[in-house]
Write an enzyme that holds these catalytic residues in place. Structure first.
Site, PDB file in Angstrom:
ATOM      1  N   ARG A 200       1.053  -1.085   0.087  1.00 50.40           N
ATOM      2  CA  ARG A 200       0.079   0.078  -0.024  1.00 50.40           C
ATOM      3  C   ARG A 200       0.888   1.216   0.095  1.00 50.40           C
ATOM      4  O   ARG A 200       1.590   1.303   0.758  1.00 50.40           O
ATOM      5  CB  ARG A 200      -0.899  -0.061   1.078  1.00 50.40           C
TER       6      ARG A 200
ATOM      7  N   HIS B 186      -3.079  11.126   0.811  1.00 49.37           N
ATOM      8  CA  HIS B 186      -2.653  10.689   1.874  1.00 49.37           C
ATOM      9  C   HIS B 186      -1.807  12.050   2.586  1.00 49.37           C
ATOM     10  O   HIS B 186      -0.567  11.917   2.852  1.00 49.37           O
ATOM     11  CB  HIS B 186      -1.511   9.644   2.102  1.00 49.37           C
TER      12      HIS B 186
ATOM     13  N   GLU C 172      -7.694   8.235   6.035  1.00 49.59           N
ATOM     14  CA  GLU C 172      -8.008   9.202   7.282  1.00 49.59           C
ATOM     15  C   GLU C 172      -8.542  10.629   7.166  1.00 49.59           C
ATOM     16  O   GLU C 172      -7.720  11.538   7.771  1.00 49.59           O
ATOM     17  CB  GLU C 172      -6.627   9.068   8.536  1.00 49.59           C
TER      18      GLU C 172
ATOM     19  N   ASN D  63      -7.738   1.618   9.887  1.00 51.47           N
ATOM     20  CA  ASN D  63      -6.497   1.961  10.538  1.00 51.47           C
ATOM     21  C   ASN D  63      -6.609   2.112  12.125  1.00 51.47           C
ATOM     22  O   ASN D  63      -7.220   2.802  12.531  1.00 51.47           O
ATOM     23  CB  ASN D  63      -5.927   3.431  10.051  1.00 51.47           C
TER      24      ASN D  63
ATOM     25  N   TYR E  21      -4.296   1.369  15.845  1.00 51.93           N
ATOM     26  CA  TYR E  21      -3.115   1.290  16.714  1.00 51.93           C
ATOM     27  C   TYR E  21      -3.444   1.081  18.133  1.00 51.93           C
ATOM     28  O   TYR E  21      -2.444   0.427  18.829  1.00 51.93           O
ATOM     29  CB  TYR E  21      -2.224   2.479  16.521  1.00 51.93           C
TER      30      TYR E  21
ATOM     31  N   GLU F 104      -3.517  -0.092   8.051  1.00 51.56           N
ATOM     32  CA  GLU F 104      -2.625   0.220   8.887  1.00 51.56           C
ATOM     33  C   GLU F 104      -2.542  -0.398  10.509  1.00 51.56           C
ATOM     34  O   GLU F 104      -3.856  -0.394  10.801  1.00 51.56           O
ATOM     35  CB  GLU F 104      -2.481   1.943   9.125  1.00 51.56           C
TER      36      GLU F 104
END
Ligand SMILES: OC[C@@H]1[C@@H](O)[C@H](O)[C@@H](O)c2nc(CNc3ccccc3)cn21
Length: 472
Positions: free
Chosen positions: A99, A143, A188, A315, A317, A377
């Protein structure tokens, strides 16, 4: 070089995988894509080369005080000049997908109008080289590196920028739509809107909550306007989606104000964008909670925005643990508690909490009806050190990815249609306001020499991907 301790096949690699890893990969279906992700401004460098126009991140990172120690993306990992070697690295790792994002200002230096042939040619060579190595390109169109000339006339607060994005998407998919089968319109938009226009810690550095919601709507509109233009240029089997960031929110105690603030934070952080995409409407109470007025919309906007996507890029985390204030705090001011007793944290100060990842995937499937998900991500920054030879030990990153993949495997077993996993990131790179101080790569970059050194996590990831191929 020694063989793995317990592998089913003769995987020769430096870092052995465990029996648990072998069980882990078996949870993922045949054809599951294993990749790594990057983004143009974070890795390319060459910001003034071959006709590239300036972006808002060129200007923002060059502004004193905005980025750690004044770091910029001027050179980054010099990927613009190292594509062949970096693709050999991806092949060495055994990636089945990669990606990356296309820099809008490389293709359209002024954001619209004249096309920079050298810019399109660069991405065509990159795609062709990936395909020649059997690596599936996942292309992100935006992005965060907005052409500066569009910012000069309002950027995402200007509705015209959404139309300019659709034209840009049309140009790129006309050129690459015959070869690229996986497209991500936006990465995002929450970050672009809120970090860029709300709190201003990202480019263009504006601090205006109302502007953030106007920008957020135009980002969503850009996605909606681009969808039909892209579908007209890509193959019928190709798929289009977008990548949204999610940070699941948890109450730190049972008090009513804590539950209220946790729900409002969830509205702001997690529902703001997925709701228009999945349900064609903004979440109830969002604008009131943020004390903003609804952004200007035209008839038909929400229908365009809510048009079907083929997959959702997720995404994730970490999670946030919220403590209620005695008065209703605006969700962008909610009190995040930490450190949580017994919890572990990455260098970003993000709690490592795989259970919330599992619960997020279940929610996206059950509450938002997503019929296909890719983890576009997931990864961690730790203090990686290199002692000058070919080795970088990063056991905490291996443990992080193992735990999050375990949580993803459980979601698959619970019926979530997860199609692939991209770790963030392939390479250490420019980490936005943190500059080069934070390393997320499974490959270490020595910025003095631009030498790439596969970390233990990269060797481990390679062995895991090989074991999945063997088990499929
Ligand atoms: O920070 C790591 C990466 C970053 O390098 C990527 O360019 C970007 O897509 C990215 N998004 C997140 C998660 N977003 C987030 C937003 C607000 C607070 C915490 C995390 C992490 N990352």
């Amino acid at each position: 070089r020694r063989k793995t301790g317990v592998g089913m096949s003769s995987i020769e690699e430096i870092y052995p995988i465990s029996r648990a890893d072998l069980d882990l990969v078996r949870a993922f279906p045949k054809g599951f894509l294993w990749g790594a992700a990057t983004a143009s401004y974070q890795i390319e460098g060459a910001i003034k080369e071959d006709g590239r126009g300036p972006s808002i991140w060129d200007e923002f990172s060059a502004t004193p005080g905005k980025v750690f120690q004044g770091h910029t993306g001027e050179v980054a990992t010099d990927h613009y000049h190292r594509v062949p070697e970096d693709i050999v690295l991806m092949k060495e790792l055994g990636l089945s997908a990669y990606r990356f994002s296309i820099a809008w200002p490389r293709v359209l230096p002024q954001g619209r109008g004249a096309i920079n042939a050298a810019g399109l040619d660069f991405y065509e060579r990159l795609v062709d080289e990936l395909l020649a190595h059997g690596i599936a390109p996942f292309v992100t169109l935006y992005h965060w590196d907005l052409p500066l000339s569009l910012h000069k006339v309002g950027g995402w607060t200007n509705r015209d920028t959404a139309y300019a994005f659709a034209d840009y998407a049309d140009i790129v998919t006309k050129r690459l739509g015959d070869r690229v089968a996986n497209w991500i319109t936006l990465n995002e938009p929450w970050c672009s809107a809120y970090l860029g226009y709300g709190c201003g810690i990202h480019a263009p550095g504006i601090q205006d909550r109302q502007a953030a919601f106007v920008a957020g709507h135009h980002l969503l509109l850009a996605h909606g306007l681009a969808l039909p233009r892209m579908r007209a240029n890509i193959k019928s089997v190709a798929q289009v989606g977008l990548s949204l960031n999610f940070t699941p929110t948890y109450a730190s105690d049972e008090r009513e104000e804590t539950k209220r603030d946790t729900e409002l934070t969830d509205l702001f952080v997690n529902q703001w964008f997925i709701s228009p995409i999945a349900h064609g409407r903004y979440p109830e109470g969002l604008f009131e909670a943020l004390e903003v007025t609804p952004p200007p919309m035209q008839d038909g906007d929400l229908e365009l925005i809510g048009a079907p996507i083929d997959f959702l890029g997720v995404n994730n985390y970490t999670r946030d643990v919220i403590r209620g204030g005695t008065i209703p705090a605006r969700p962008d001011e909610s009190v995040k508690v930490g450190p949580v007793p017994g919890a572990c944290y990455t260098e970003m100060g993000w709690e490592i909490h795989p259970q919330s990842f599992n619960e997020l995937l279940l929610r996206l499937y059950h509450e938002y009806g997503m019929q296909a998900l890719y983890i576009t991500e997931n990864g961690a920054a730790f203090k990686d050190t290199w002692n000058g030879d070919g080795v970088v030990h990063d056991p905490r990153r291996i443990a992080y990815i193992q735990e999050y993949l375990q949580a993803a495997a459980e979601a698959v077993e619970q019926g979530v249609p997860l199609r692939g996993y991209f770790t963030w990131s392939l390479l250490d790179n420019f980490e936005w306001a943190e500059g080069y101080s934070k390393r997320f790569g499974i490959v270490y970059v020595d910025y003095q020499t631009q030498r790439r050194i596969i970390k233990d996590s990269g060797h481990w990831y390679k062995a895991l991907l090989s074991a999945h191929r063997d088990a499929s």
